[in-house]
Design a protein around this motif. Structure first.
Motif, PDB file in Angstrom:
ATOM      1  N   CYS A  55      24.375 -34.284-114.269  1.00 26.33           N
ATOM      2  CA  CYS A  55      24.460 -33.765-112.911  1.00 26.33           C
ATOM      3  C   CYS A  55      23.127 -33.108-112.573  1.00 26.33           C
ATOM      4  CB  CYS A  55      25.615 -32.772-112.780  1.00 26.33           C
ATOM      5  SG  CYS A  55      25.417 -31.298-113.792  1.00 26.33           S
ATOM      6  N   SER A  56      23.024 -32.507-111.406  1.00 25.79           N
ATOM      7  CA  SER A  56      21.752 -31.958-110.941  1.00 25.79           C
ATOM      8  C   SER A  56      21.425 -30.601-111.548  1.00 25.79           C
ATOM      9  CB  SER A  56      21.773 -31.849-109.412  1.00 25.79           C
ATOM     10  OG  SER A  56      22.845 -31.028-108.987  1.00 25.79           O
ATOM     11  N   ASN A  57      22.364 -29.990-112.266  1.00 23.30           N
ATOM     12  CA  ASN A  57      22.133 -28.681-112.877  1.00 23.30           C
ATOM     13  C   ASN A  57      22.185 -28.782-114.396  1.00 23.30           C
ATOM     14  OD1 ASN A  57      23.862 -28.088-110.160  1.00 23.30           O
ATOM     15  ND2 ASN A  57      22.271 -26.551-110.472  1.00 23.30           N
ATOM     16  N   ASP A  58      21.436 -27.901-115.066  1.00 18.93           N
ATOM     17  CA  ASP A  58      21.474 -27.869-116.521  1.00 18.93           C
ATOM     18  C   ASP A  58      22.875 -27.485-117.002  1.00 18.93           C
ATOM     19  OD1 ASP A  58      18.848 -28.470-116.478  1.00 18.93           O
ATOM     20  OD2 ASP A  58      18.128 -26.527-117.192  1.00 18.93           O
ATOM     21  N   ILE A  59      23.249 -28.036-118.144  1.00 19.20           N
ATOM     22  CA  ILE A  59      24.553 -27.771-118.739  1.00 19.20           C
ATOM     23  C   ILE A  59      24.344 -27.100-120.091  1.00 19.20           C
ATOM     24  CG2 ILE A  59      26.636 -28.831-119.697  1.00 19.20           C
ATOM     25  CD1 ILE A  59      26.130 -31.136-117.680  1.00 19.20           C
ATOM     26  N   TYR A  60      25.056 -26.006-120.314  1.00 19.45           N
ATOM     27  CA  TYR A  60      25.031 -25.328-121.600  1.00 19.45           C
ATOM     28  C   TYR A  60      26.411 -25.452-122.234  1.00 19.45           C
ATOM     29  CZ  TYR A  60      20.524 -23.116-120.617  1.00 19.45           C
ATOM     30  OH  TYR A  60      19.195 -22.886-120.360  1.00 19.45           O
ATOM     31  N   ALA A  61      26.434 -25.884-123.478  1.00 15.23           N
ATOM     32  CA  ALA A  61      27.680 -25.956-124.243  1.00 15.23           C
ATOM     33  C   ALA A  61      27.614 -24.896-125.334  1.00 15.23           C
ATOM     34  CB  ALA A  61      27.858 -27.341-124.849  1.00 15.23           C
ATOM     35  N   LEU A  62      28.602 -24.005-125.357  1.00 13.41           N
ATOM     36  CA  LEU A  62      28.607 -22.895-126.305  1.00 13.41           C
ATOM     37  C   LEU A  62      29.897 -22.883-127.108  1.00 13.41           C
ATOM     38  CD1 LEU A  62      27.440 -19.954-123.972  1.00 13.41           C
ATOM     39  CD2 LEU A  62      26.004 -21.529-125.261  1.00 13.41           C
ATOM     40  N   ASP A  63      29.771 -22.583-128.385  1.00 10.99           N
ATOM     41  CA  ASP A  63      30.925 -22.274-129.222  1.00 10.99           C
ATOM     42  C   ASP A  63      30.789 -20.822-129.632  1.00 10.99           C
ATOM     43  OD1 ASP A  63      33.266 -23.111-131.018  1.00 10.99           O
ATOM     44  OD2 ASP A  63      31.864 -22.218-132.445  1.00 10.99           O
ATOM     45  N   ILE A  64      31.829 -20.030-129.390  1.00 10.79           N
ATOM     46  CA  ILE A  64      31.720 -18.602-129.665  1.00 10.79           C
ATOM     47  C   ILE A  64      32.707 -18.178-130.749  1.00 10.79           C
ATOM     48  CG2 ILE A  64      30.941 -18.170-127.309  1.00 10.79           C
ATOM     49  CD1 ILE A  64      33.703 -16.862-126.807  1.00 10.79           C
ATOM     50  N   SER A  65      32.397 -17.061-131.397  1.00 13.35           N
ATOM     51  CA  SER A  65      33.188 -16.588-132.530  1.00 13.35           C
ATOM     52  C   SER A  65      34.289 -15.626-132.137  1.00 13.35           C
ATOM     53  CB  SER A  65      32.269 -15.900-133.543  1.00 13.35           C
ATOM     54  OG  SER A  65      31.610 -14.785-132.937  1.00 13.35           O
ATOM     55  N   PHE A  66      34.173 -15.023-130.953  1.00 15.62           N
ATOM     56  CA  PHE A  66      35.132 -13.984-130.573  1.00 15.62           C
ATOM     57  C   PHE A  66      35.430 -14.075-129.080  1.00 15.62           C
ATOM     58  CE2 PHE A  66      36.015  -9.621-129.047  1.00 15.62           C
ATOM     59  CZ  PHE A  66      37.155  -9.355-129.795  1.00 15.62           C
TER      60      PHE A  66
END
Length: 256
Positions: free
Chosen positions: A48-59
């Motif tokens: 898409c036209s915007n950056d994508i951030y994929a995060l895995d979090i611990s809490f």
């Protein structure tokens, strides 16, 4: 501004709207405290036209009333098709990233080579996400369809015969083998219909139809607890419309 696809134990962080639909967090900075991030992937304007951030979090910290956690599969009911597919892709990439830090040839730490690949700078080995391919098949006999209850299904839910493709096997051969193994039936007129990514965690489903040829239902008890022919207008509880199984069933029903 960025899209933030944030996961914790398979749940996705979403923003629920007044009309019941869901949005993915969209902001300049992450809505999650940085110290809780286990893995972070940046996808540069690929989809898409915007950056994508994929995060895995611990809490799963206190996220207030703006956001809530929801199972990835359940999110399809409120997310747009584009965002649901993006969420699945992000989840698959995070799973792959978490399990592929070192080169399988020489043990050197891998670095990112593209949005969806890594490379070993020592031996030049390139590593890509691996998909597990599975077939799913609707078996019909005139105005009846074969539906089965797998051991991992919730009570009263019936679906279609499915299974993984084995090494050295074509998709059509997998259809014939899985049907024979799970039901004891012989089929003919095998027709490819469509496919679907299934990010739980990294599968690709290939959907088929097949016409009953011969045999009596003999269930593979290690996989199935029930199975029977159902008339088109007397179906039991079937999978929801997020699944390829439901799409195959709905398409078959259109002829009646």
């Amino acid at each position: 501004m960025h899209y933030w696809f944030i996961f914790h134990n398979g749940n996705l962080l979403i923003e629920e709207q007044e009309n019941g639909s869901y949005n993915i967090p969209f902001s300049p900075t992450t809505p999650i405290t940085e110290k809780y991030i286990n893995s972070k992937i940046v996808i540069k304007k690929t989809f898409c036209s915007n950056d994508i951030y994929a995060l895995d979090i611990s809490f799963p910290e206190n996220i207030g009333t703006t956001y809530k956690w929801l199972g990835l599969r359940a999110s399809h009911k409120g997310l747009s098709k584009e965002n649901y597919n993006l969420a699945g892709k992000c989840f698959e990439l995070l799973h792959w990233h978490t399990n592929n830090h070192y080169c399988s040839r020489c043990g050197t730490k891998l670095i990112w080579n593209s949005n969806i690949s890594k490379i070993c700078l020592h031996c030049k080995n390139e590593v890509w996400p691996q998909l597990a391919i599975a077939i799913i098949v609707l078996i019909y006999k005139k105005d009846e369809v074969l539906l089965v209850h797998a051991k991992n299904f919730r009570e009263n839910l019936y679906g279609l015969v499915a299974g993984f493709v084995e090494t050295g096997e074509s998709l059509e051969e997998a259809v014939i083998r899985e049907i024979k193994e799970e039901t004891g039936l012989e089929v003919t007129n095998i027709q490819y219909q469509s496919s679907q990514p299934w990010p739980y965690p990294s599968n690709l489903m290939a959907g088929f139809t097949a016409e009953y040829k011969s045999g009596d239902i003999t269930l593979q008890e290690s996989e199935l607890t029930a199975g029977a022919w159902f008339k088109y207008n007397e179906l039991p509880l079937i999978p929801d419309n997020a699944s390829l199984a439901r799409k195959l069933i709905d398409k078959w029903l259109k002829q009646f």
